[in-house]
Write a protein that holds these residues in place. Structure first.
Motif, PDB file in Angstrom:
ATOM      1  N   ARG A  73       1.062  -0.913  -0.412  1.00 54.52           N
ATOM      2  CA  ARG A  73       0.133  -0.264   0.061  1.00 54.52           C
ATOM      3  C   ARG A  73       0.842   1.067   0.498  1.00 54.52           C
ATOM      4  NH1 ARG A  73      -0.230  -2.155   5.038  1.00 54.52           N
ATOM      5  NH2 ARG A  73       0.188  -0.713   6.896  1.00 54.52           N
ATOM      6  N   TYR A  74       2.387   0.731   0.241  1.00 50.21           N
ATOM      7  CA  TYR A  74       3.128   2.232   0.238  1.00 50.21           C
ATOM      8  C   TYR A  74       3.821   2.734  -1.172  1.00 50.21           C
ATOM      9  CZ  TYR A  74       2.043   2.229   5.696  1.00 50.21           C
ATOM     10  OH  TYR A  74       1.468   2.449   6.709  1.00 50.21           O
ATOM     11  N   HIS A  75       3.974   1.552  -2.139  1.00 50.28           N
ATOM     12  CA  HIS A  75       4.411   1.504  -3.306  1.00 50.28           C
ATOM     13  C   HIS A  75       4.081   2.407  -3.863  1.00 50.28           C
ATOM     14  CE1 HIS A  75       5.478  -0.216  -6.681  1.00 50.28           C
ATOM     15  NE2 HIS A  75       6.634  -1.593  -6.333  1.00 50.28           N
ATOM     16  N   PRO A  76       5.429   2.978  -4.185  1.00 49.10           N
ATOM     17  CA  PRO A  76       5.333   4.522  -5.544  1.00 49.10           C
ATOM     18  C   PRO A  76       4.195   4.276  -6.616  1.00 49.10           C
ATOM     19  CG  PRO A  76       7.383   3.303  -5.332  1.00 49.10           C
ATOM     20  CD  PRO A  76       6.738   2.542  -4.500  1.00 49.10           C
ATOM     21  N   LEU A  77       4.150   3.171  -6.698  1.00 46.73           N
ATOM     22  CA  LEU A  77       2.725   3.024  -8.026  1.00 46.73           C
ATOM     23  C   LEU A  77       1.060   4.076  -8.011  1.00 46.73           C
ATOM     24  CD1 LEU A  77       3.677  -0.062 -10.697  1.00 46.73           C
ATOM     25  CD2 LEU A  77       5.002   2.772 -10.361  1.00 46.73           C
ATOM     26  N   ARG A  78       1.125   3.280  -6.358  1.00 46.42           N
ATOM     27  CA  ARG A  78       0.771   4.099  -5.188  1.00 46.42           C
ATOM     28  C   ARG A  78      -0.026   5.209  -4.381  1.00 46.42           C
ATOM     29  NH1 ARG A  78      -1.791  -2.323  -3.296  1.00 46.42           N
ATOM     30  NH2 ARG A  78      -1.590  -3.064  -5.210  1.00 46.42           N
ATOM     31  N   ARG A  79       1.462   5.647  -4.961  1.00 49.93           N
ATOM     32  CA  ARG A  79       1.532   6.897  -4.510  1.00 49.93           C
ATOM     33  C   ARG A  79       1.769   8.406  -5.088  1.00 49.93           C
ATOM     34  NH1 ARG A  79       2.700   6.388   1.412  1.00 49.93           N
ATOM     35  NH2 ARG A  79       0.961   8.443   1.188  1.00 49.93           N
ATOM     36  N   GLY A  80       1.639   8.438  -6.711  1.00 50.02           N
ATOM     37  CA  GLY A  80       1.560   9.630  -7.433  1.00 50.02           C
ATOM     38  C   GLY A  80       2.621   9.010  -7.822  1.00 50.02           C
ATOM     39  N   PHE A  81       3.440   7.734  -8.580  1.00 52.26           N
ATOM     40  CA  PHE A  81       3.700   7.982  -9.177  1.00 52.26           C
ATOM     41  C   PHE A  81       3.501   6.701 -10.201  1.00 52.26           C
ATOM     42  CE2 PHE A  81       6.539  10.104  -5.992  1.00 52.26           C
ATOM     43  CZ  PHE A  81       7.177  10.653  -6.941  1.00 52.26           C
ATOM     44  N   ASP A  82       3.914   7.085 -12.084  1.00 48.01           N
ATOM     45  CA  ASP A  82       3.557   6.505 -12.878  1.00 48.01           C
ATOM     46  C   ASP A  82       4.485   5.410 -13.204  1.00 48.01           C
ATOM     47  OD1 ASP A  82       1.201   8.114 -13.734  1.00 48.01           O
ATOM     48  OD2 ASP A  82       2.959   9.622 -14.187  1.00 48.01           O
ATOM     49  N   GLU A  83       6.126   5.278 -12.634  1.00 50.06           N
ATOM     50  CA  GLU A  83       6.667   4.321 -12.930  1.00 50.06           C
ATOM     51  C   GLU A  83       7.894   4.599 -11.561  1.00 50.06           C
ATOM     52  OE1 GLU A  83       8.628   4.413 -16.215  1.00 50.06           O
ATOM     53  OE2 GLU A  83       6.943   5.585 -17.596  1.00 50.06           O
ATOM     54  N   PHE A  84       8.527   2.966 -11.513  1.00 51.62           N
ATOM     55  CA  PHE A  84       9.087   2.861 -10.099  1.00 51.62           C
ATOM     56  C   PHE A  84      10.334   1.891 -11.323  1.00 51.62           C
ATOM     57  CE2 PHE A  84      10.399   0.473  -6.624  1.00 51.62           C
ATOM     58  CZ  PHE A  84      10.573   0.932  -5.848  1.00 51.62           C
ATOM     59  N   TYR A  85      11.158   2.199 -10.653  1.00 51.86           N
ATOM     60  CA  TYR A  85      12.647   1.512 -10.422  1.00 51.86           C
ATOM     61  C   TYR A  85      14.131   1.681  -9.868  1.00 51.86           C
ATOM     62  CZ  TYR A  85      16.675  -1.840 -12.263  1.00 51.86           C
ATOM     63  OH  TYR A  85      17.744  -2.166 -12.489  1.00 51.86           O
ATOM     64  N   GLY A  86      13.572   0.907  -8.948  1.00 48.43           N
ATOM     65  CA  GLY A  86      14.304   1.084  -7.772  1.00 48.43           C
ATOM     66  C   GLY A  86      14.537   0.051  -6.548  1.00 48.43           C
ATOM     67  N   PHE A  87      14.422   0.069  -5.299  1.00 54.69           N
ATOM     68  CA  PHE A  87      13.825  -1.038  -4.172  1.00 54.69           C
ATOM     69  C   PHE A  87      13.082   0.060  -2.967  1.00 54.69           C
ATOM     70  CE2 PHE A  87      17.724   1.680  -4.304  1.00 54.69           C
ATOM     71  CZ  PHE A  87      18.434   1.665  -2.359  1.00 54.69           C
ATOM     72  N   ARG A  88      12.490  -0.185  -2.533  1.00 59.71           N
ATOM     73  CA  ARG A  88      11.415   0.420  -1.607  1.00 59.71           C
ATOM     74  C   ARG A  88      12.111   0.390  -0.527  1.00 59.71           C
ATOM     75  NH1 ARG A  88       5.481  -3.718  -1.907  1.00 59.71           N
ATOM     76  NH2 ARG A  88       5.834  -3.836  -4.028  1.00 59.71           N
ATOM     77  N   GLY A  89      13.031  -0.727  -0.120  1.00 63.51           N
ATOM     78  CA  GLY A  89      13.806  -0.369   1.607  1.00 63.51           C
ATOM     79  C   GLY A  89      15.204   0.802   1.235  1.00 63.51           C
ATOM     80  N   GLY A  90      15.860   1.136   2.381  1.00 61.77           N
ATOM     81  CA  GLY A  90      16.874   2.252   2.143  1.00 61.77           C
ATOM     82  C   GLY A  90      17.711   2.005   1.905  1.00 61.77           C
ATOM     83  N   ALA A  91      18.692   0.951   1.838  1.00 63.29           N
ATOM     84  CA  ALA A  91      20.265   0.806   1.542  1.00 63.29           C
ATOM     85  C   ALA A  91      20.318  -1.189   1.186  1.00 63.29           C
ATOM     86  CB  ALA A  91      21.138   1.483   2.792  1.00 63.29           C
ATOM     87  N   ARG A  92      21.106  -0.438  -0.022  1.00 64.60           N
ATOM     88  CA  ARG A  92      21.663  -1.891  -0.723  1.00 64.60           C
ATOM     89  C   ARG A  92      23.096  -2.406  -1.294  1.00 64.60           C
ATOM     90  NH1 ARG A  92      19.506  -4.346  -4.944  1.00 64.60           N
ATOM     91  NH2 ARG A  92      21.140  -5.069  -5.319  1.00 64.60           N
ATOM     92  N   SER A  93      23.438  -3.674  -1.260  1.00 66.32           N
ATOM     93  CA  SER A  93      24.178  -3.121  -2.524  1.00 66.32           C
ATOM     94  C   SER A  93      24.088  -2.690  -3.455  1.00 66.32           C
ATOM     95  CB  SER A  93      24.802  -4.760  -2.787  1.00 66.32           C
ATOM     96  OG  SER A  93      26.096  -4.556  -3.511  1.00 66.32           O
ATOM     97  N   PHE A  94      25.615  -2.035  -4.185  1.00 65.51           N
ATOM     98  CA  PHE A  94      25.760  -1.454  -5.363  1.00 65.51           C
ATOM     99  C   PHE A  94      25.801  -2.355  -7.233  1.00 65.51           C
ATOM    100  CE2 PHE A  94      26.491   2.117  -2.344  1.00 65.51           C
ATOM    101  CZ  PHE A  94      25.631   2.985  -3.128  1.00 65.51           C
ATOM    102  N   PHE A  95      25.780  -3.422  -6.158  1.00 63.84           N
ATOM    103  CA  PHE A  95      25.886  -4.571  -7.234  1.00 63.84           C
ATOM    104  C   PHE A  95      24.767  -5.642  -6.919  1.00 63.84           C
ATOM    105  CE2 PHE A  95      30.080  -3.146  -6.244  1.00 63.84           C
ATOM    106  CZ  PHE A  95      30.960  -3.020  -7.305  1.00 63.84           C
ATOM    107  N   ALA A  96      24.861  -6.653  -7.892  1.00 69.22           N
ATOM    108  CA  ALA A  96      24.079  -7.290  -8.502  1.00 69.22           C
ATOM    109  C   ALA A  96      23.954  -8.183  -7.109  1.00 69.22           C
ATOM    110  CB  ALA A  96      23.461  -8.245  -9.342  1.00 69.22           C
ATOM    111  N   TYR A  97      22.415  -8.958  -6.314  1.00 72.52           N
ATOM    112  CA  TYR A  97      22.830  -9.601  -5.543  1.00 72.52           C
ATOM    113  C   TYR A  97      22.859 -11.397  -6.339  1.00 72.52           C
ATOM    114  CZ  TYR A  97      21.666  -6.919  -1.662  1.00 72.52           C
ATOM    115  OH  TYR A  97      21.552  -5.438  -1.166  1.00 72.52           O
ATOM    116  N   PRO A  98      24.002 -12.411  -6.251  1.00 68.90           N
ATOM    117  CA  PRO A  98      23.998 -13.794  -6.578  1.00 68.90           C
ATOM    118  C   PRO A  98      22.353 -14.123  -5.994  1.00 68.90           C
ATOM    119  CG  PRO A  98      25.517 -13.048  -5.562  1.00 68.90           C
ATOM    120  CD  PRO A  98      25.145 -11.958  -5.298  1.00 68.90           C
TER     121      PRO A  98
END
Length: 466
Positions: free
Chosen positions: A144-169
């Protein structure tokens, strides 16, 4: 006949006036994460290199006293994206998902910016903008907090606050809120270095929407931990060491990504009618990512200037002057009214917002300060700036008073010299607090102690050669 001719010229004049009215400007908000105030070339850094952002600063107006509403990532973003002091709706104390509840998925899902609060994307959608978020969201991980339900038409990213700059294996071994997501629940890890990927995705969005007004919120996770640099920059900054060197490399890649986005706007012929804003969510943590807030004292999670004063650039060649500095205090609360005004809306008609439209001030059409008084609060800690006076309230020691016009580094406490002013500012801050809701999420005691320690350890500003 004379009446017909007169009507013809009236209609002709109206058409001409309409032709002179600029189209809605595109809006791009470039937003860094945990960057140090002193780590930008346009702020005088001799160690970090930010040539593209320096160029952006030259093309527009630098806001020399630009503030965020909170000294940590989530509350700061909540204030900016809602246009309201986040304490008004209880989003006060912690980042989400909950650092206080590592074993409680249920509680984590309850934590986010309340869904009845209108957000930046909603206001711009109302004006006909195509809206998108790229990168860090951090406003709640539940659907219910997702960007597409909060005024944004498109989203590419991550919902949280921090992650690796590289892909997770193996993404299944990390929290789902840090998986890369396209749209809604389309999870797939990226290829390459994330800062570069966010720039690529933003440029593709701009290309697809070049014929219509668009709003891109580019929410970089650089230079937040983990300390991971782009491999192509591994040989840069040999004069620096440890996390400080990695932070410089991460900043360099973010600057390059900003330059890529700006180049795309230029190549499409959109620059004159595109407003670009650059800022950062809070002060650099220094001991976590090697950042520097010189010449300010304090760090992330403190209400000293180094925790809440951030870089601010606003560039719009078709409407604002270049290579200028605006010195009056401004705050991220002002972005929504400013964007709405630029997009042809009436910011005066927006209810409940705490910011103001900056355009008349930046154009010299309006004198005085946009804000005479600004507030900050995190549980029992609080701060108020009234004019150039700033009061800091602590739970475990006497309040401090500073004259920021003479002492922006907050080294000369004047509370004992001006007790009457201390009382006046306490009263103003208390009156503001009576308008607020109770916090929705409570802060861990350990986290509170950590913040108090940082307020003490980082009282003195770092040296220029840090």
């Amino acid at each position: 006949m004379k009446m017909i001719i007169a009507m013809f010229f009236v209609v002709l004049g109206s058409v001409a006036a309409l032709a002179d009215t600029p189209a809605k400007p595109n809006i791009v908000l470039l937003f860094a994460d945990d960057a140090g105030y002193g780590d930008f070339g346009f702020h005088g850094s001799h160690h970090f290199k930010t040539p593209h952002l320096d160029k952006l600063a030259k093309s527009g107006i630098r806001l020399s006293q630009f503030y965020v509403t909170g000294a940590t990532c989530g509350p700061s973003r909540a204030g900016m994206l809602s246009g309201r002091y986040q304490q008004r709706f209880g989003y006060e104390e912690i980042n989400v998902p909950g650092i206080m509840s590592p074993h409680s998925k249920l509680l984590d899902d309850e934590m986010g910016l309340p869904t009845d609060i209108k957000m930046m994307g909603n206001y711009l959608q109302d004006l006909g903008y195509r809206t998108a978020v790229f990168g860090k969201w951090h406003m709640g991980v539940a659907d219910r907090y997702h960007p597409l339900r909060r005024g944004f038409d498109e989203f590419y990213g991550f919902r949280g606050g921090a992650r690796s700059f590289f892909a997770y294996p193996d993404p299944s071994r990390t929290a789902h809120e840090n998986w890369m997501e396209r749209g809604f629940e389309n999870y797939q890890e990226h290829e390459g270095y994330l800062t570069n990927v966010l720039a690529d995705e933003t440029c593709e969005f701009i290309q697809r929407n070049k014929d219509n007004p668009f709003f891109a919120y580019v929410s970089f996770n650089a230079v937040h931990t983990p300390m991971e640099a782009d491999p192509q920059d591994k040989d840069t900054f040999p004069h620096l060491q440890g996390d400080r060197r990695i932070a410089a490399q991460m900043m360099l890649s973010m600057d390059r990504a900003c330059g890529q986005i700006m180049d795309k706007i230029e190549k499409l012929g959109l620059r004159e009618n595109t407003m670009v804003v650059f800022s950062n969510d809070n002060g650099g943590p220094m001991d976590k990512n090697g950042s520097s807030n010189y010449p300010l004292a304090g760090v992330k999670a403190t209400q000293l200037e180094g925790g809440i004063r951030v870089p601010g650039i606003i560039s719009w060649p078709g409407a604002l002057k270049a290579d200028a500095v605006y010195d009056a205090p401004t705050i991220t609360l002002d972005l929504i009214p400013t964007f709405v005004a630029a997009g042809g809306g009436d910011p005066a008609a927006l209810e409940g917002l705490d910011g103001v439209n900056l355009l008349p001030y930046l154009r010299g059409e309006k004198s005085g300060r946009p804000h005479q008084t600004l507030h900050w609060k995190m549980e029992t800690r609080g701060a108020i700036r009234h004019g150039d006076w700033k009061l800091l309230r602590y739970p475990d020691r006497p309040a401090e008073l500073f004259d920021l016009a003479k002492d922006p580094a907050e080294q000369n406490d004047l509370a004992a010299v001006h007790p009457e002013l201390v009382r006046e500012l306490f009263k103003k801050h208390f009156a503001w607090e009576l308008e607020l809701q109770r916090p929705l999420f409570m802060l861990r005691r350990a986290e509170e102690g950590w913040s108090a320690r940082r307020a003490t350890e980082f009282r003195k500003p770092p040296t220029k050669d840090y």
